[in-house]
Design an enzyme around this catalytic site. Structure first.
Site, short mmCIF file in Angstrom:
data_model
loop_
_atom_site.label_atom_id
_atom_site.label_comp_id
_atom_site.label_asym_id
_atom_site.label_seq_id
_atom_site.Cartn_x
_atom_site.Cartn_y
_atom_site.Cartn_z
N GLU A 121 0.91 3.93 1.73
CA GLU A 121 1.36 4.39 3.05
C GLU A 121 2.53 3.57 3.57
OE1 GLU A 121 -1.76 3.60 2.01
OE2 GLU A 121 -3.24 4.35 3.45
N CYS B 13 -6.27 2.12 5.70
CA CYS B 13 -6.91 0.89 6.15
C CYS B 13 -6.31 0.50 7.50
CB CYS B 13 -6.70 -0.23 5.13
SG CYS B 13 -4.97 -0.79 5.04
N CYS C 214 -2.46 -0.12 7.36
CA CYS C 214 -1.69 1.11 7.21
C CYS C 214 -1.77 1.97 8.47
CB CYS C 214 -2.15 1.88 5.99
SG CYS C 214 -1.78 1.00 4.45
N HIS D 108 0.86 -1.18 0.00
CA HIS D 108 0.00 0.00 0.00
C HIS D 108 0.90 1.23 0.00
CE1 HIS D 108 -3.91 -1.89 1.79
NE2 HIS D 108 -3.29 -2.74 1.00
#
Length: 182
Positions: free
Chosen positions: A62, A90, A93, A60
């Site tokens: 992040e 999410c 993250c 992801h």
């Protein structure tokens, strides 16, 4: 990261950089989410989703940006940093942000289905954890949300076109209802 921005960033300017990163994700069919980490008003890391590109479920924006920022700083604690991301983090993250001790998180669009920055749950500000992040929401939210909606609308259209084409091909190979194969 290579290309550092050496000007003082405000939230909107940093989010625009995150949006630029998000657009890069679309080049390899990843969900267009971008993240930027700033320290003392300059970008030290900028990444976008790479799950499809790398086959890594943890890739992801992040998480990738946090890893890069830690490498730049030389520490796992990202004291003094702000993470800007186009979509509410999410749970994975948000947990990474808490564990990296990021003091401030700024996001654009909310994610009512998976958001862990206040929408579905609030990992970033959970008082039971050893660190909490100050959170600013809604920065360029319309632009961030529009990019995501367009991406998923395009994917749905492509999927229905593929399904429609497959059904048409199957219909050519099958006799019509009531007809007998001859």
């Amino acid at each position: 990261m290579g290309d550092e921005v050496n000007v003082e960033l405000d939230d909107a300017a940093a989010m625009r950089l995150a949006i630029e990163q998000a657009r890069l994700a679309e080049l390899h069919a990843d969900v267009p989410v971008g993240a930027v980490v700033a320290l003392d008003g300059r970008v030290i890391a900028a990444r976008h989703n790479e799950r499809e590109l790398t086959g890594d479920p943890t890739a992801h924006a992040e998480v990738l940006a946090i890893r890069d920022a830690a490498e730049v700083i030389g520490l796992w604690r990202l004291d003094g940093c702000t993470l800007y991301v186009t979509l509410e983090p999410c749970t994975m993250c948000a947990g990474a942000l808490v564990n990296a001790r990021v003091p401030r998180v700024v996001y654009g669009a909310t994610d009512p289905k998976a958001g862990a920055g206040g929408s579905l749950m609030n990992v970033l500000a959970d008082s039971r954890l050893n660190h909490r992040c100050d959170v600013t929401t809604g920065v360029l939210a319309d632009e961030c949300g529009a990019m995501l909606r367009a991406f998923f609308a395009s994917r749905r259209k492509s999927a229905s076109t593929r399904i429609g084409s497959a059904a048409a091909a199957d219909a050519v190979d099958q006799p019509a209802e009531g007809a007998t194969a001859g």
